[in-house]
Design an enzyme around this catalytic site. Structure first.
Site, PDB file in Angstrom:
ATOM      1  N   ASP A 196       0.783  -1.252   0.000  1.00  0.00           N
ATOM      2  CA  ASP A 196       0.000   0.000   0.000  1.00  0.00           C
ATOM      3  C   ASP A 196       0.812   1.298   0.000  1.00  0.00           C
ATOM      4  O   ASP A 196       0.455   2.254   0.709  1.00  0.00           O
ATOM      5  CB  ASP A 196      -0.969   0.017   1.198  1.00  0.00           C
ATOM      6  CG  ASP A 196      -1.946  -1.139   1.203  1.00  0.00           C
ATOM      7  OD1 ASP A 196      -1.936  -1.928   0.234  1.00  0.00           O
ATOM      8  OD2 ASP A 196      -2.717  -1.272   2.166  1.00  0.00           O
ATOM      9  N   LYS A 232      -6.620  -4.816  -3.053  1.00  0.00           N
ATOM     10  CA  LYS A 232      -7.211  -5.522  -1.925  1.00  0.00           C
ATOM     11  C   LYS A 232      -8.245  -4.631  -1.240  1.00  0.00           C
ATOM     12  O   LYS A 232      -7.976  -3.458  -0.980  1.00  0.00           O
ATOM     13  CB  LYS A 232      -6.125  -5.957  -0.943  1.00  0.00           C
ATOM     14  CG  LYS A 232      -5.327  -4.809  -0.339  1.00  0.00           C
ATOM     15  CD  LYS A 232      -4.233  -5.371   0.535  1.00  0.00           C
ATOM     16  CE  LYS A 232      -3.494  -4.350   1.343  1.00  0.00           C
ATOM     17  NZ  LYS A 232      -4.274  -3.539   2.268  1.00  0.00           N
ATOM     18  N   CYS A 255      -2.131  -2.490   7.836  1.00  0.00           N
ATOM     19  CA  CYS A 255      -2.132  -3.422   6.699  1.00  0.00           C
ATOM     20  C   CYS A 255      -0.909  -4.325   6.655  1.00  0.00           C
ATOM     21  O   CYS A 255      -0.994  -5.467   6.210  1.00  0.00           O
ATOM     22  CB  CYS A 255      -2.301  -2.647   5.402  1.00  0.00           C
ATOM     23  SG  CYS A 255      -3.966  -1.953   5.274  1.00  0.00           S
TER      24      CYS A 255
HETATM   25  C1  C5J Z   1      -3.077   0.656   5.539  1.00  0.00           C
HETATM   26  C2  C5J Z   1      -4.900   1.758   6.611  1.00  0.00           C
HETATM   27  N1  C5J Z   1      -2.532   0.457   4.341  1.00  0.00           N
HETATM   28  N2  C5J Z   1      -4.137   2.250   7.591  1.00  0.00           N
HETATM   29  N3  C5J Z   1      -4.346   1.121   5.568  1.00  0.00           N
HETATM   30  O1  C5J Z   1      -2.451   0.439   6.561  1.00  0.00           O
HETATM   31  O2  C5J Z   1      -6.096   1.917   6.640  1.00  0.00           O
END
Ligand code: C5J
Length: 221
Positions: free
Chosen positions: A24, A129, A162
């Site tokens: 991400d 995702k 994540c």
């Molecule tokens: C991730 C989130 N990528 N913090 N998403 O950690 O919502």
């Protein structure tokens, strides 16, 4: 067999079964004006790991090992976004709302894109995702098994959301997991330290952690 000096003890991995998972590294989490900032976070610490993640990408490209990039996001009609996820928090922008980088966390929008410095190269796998964990509602497990991978190196954001969720999912599926400490970041420094400690506690109950320097040395980079 490569040996990476890690905590709680050395991470031993057959290089031919090792892949890199970058979680991400999207504009929506890392740049001002995105979802991360809309949730009230200072996004600057996340931007600081971009050069480190880039070094890992360069290393894996040189070693010709598989690289998987993930992106958290939803279909344009929000059919894969549970209403509870959309409602959560006191965000000034919610998932799907129009913002400075297009609709927040929606596939194809500017904010959904991976930051340009870390853009996937042709041939690298990119997985969208809808959840925190990259194994939920995706083909990631089949893809990794199809590539013959048993050992995974993790990088990306955020450490305790994540990244940690995906490492736990991978651990439950039998993968040996190592997190690169300086290639991951959180909006909350204390949560990053706690997540690293949780991962490697109890003899590596979820996996191992190591700095980039040790990863480079262990992999001959
Ligand atoms: C991730 C989130 N990528 N913090 N998403 O950690 O919502």
């Amino acid at each position: 067999m490569a040996i990476i000096a890690a905590q709680p003890y050395d991470f031993e991995c057959p290089i031919e079964r090792l892949g890199l998972i970058v979680i991400d590294m999207q504009r929506d989490f890392i740049e001002p004006g995105g979802f991360g900032e809309a949730l009230g976070n200072d996004v600057r610490p996340l931007g600081r790991i971009v050069p480190v993640v880039h070094e890992l990408l360069t290393l894996f490209r040189r070693l010709q090992r598989p690289i998987v990039h993930t992106q958290e996001g939803h279909a344009r009609d929000l059919s894969d976004c549970p209403p509870a996820k959309r409602r959560r928090g006191e965000a000034s922008l919610r998932i799907g709302d129009p913002g400075p980088m297009g609709r927040v966390l929606i596939e194809g929008e500017p904010g959904f894109a991976i930051v340009p410095e870390l853009a996937p190269l042709p041939g690298e796998l990119v997985i969208r995702k809808p959840g925190k964990g990259a194994f939920y509602a995706t083909s990631l497990d089949e893809t990794l098994r199809g590539l013959g991978l048993s050992h995974l190196l993790f990088a990306g954001v955020t450490t305790e959301v994540c990244v940690q969720t995906t490492m736990r999912e991978a651990n439950d599926r039998g993968y040996e997991c190592l997190l690169c400490e300086d290639a991951t970041e959180s909006y909350f420094p204390a949560f990053k330290s706690a997540a690293l400690a949780m991962i490697r506690a109890q003899g590596g109950i979820v996996g191992w952690t190591a700095p980039l320097r040790a990863v480079r040395e262990g992999l001959g980079g």
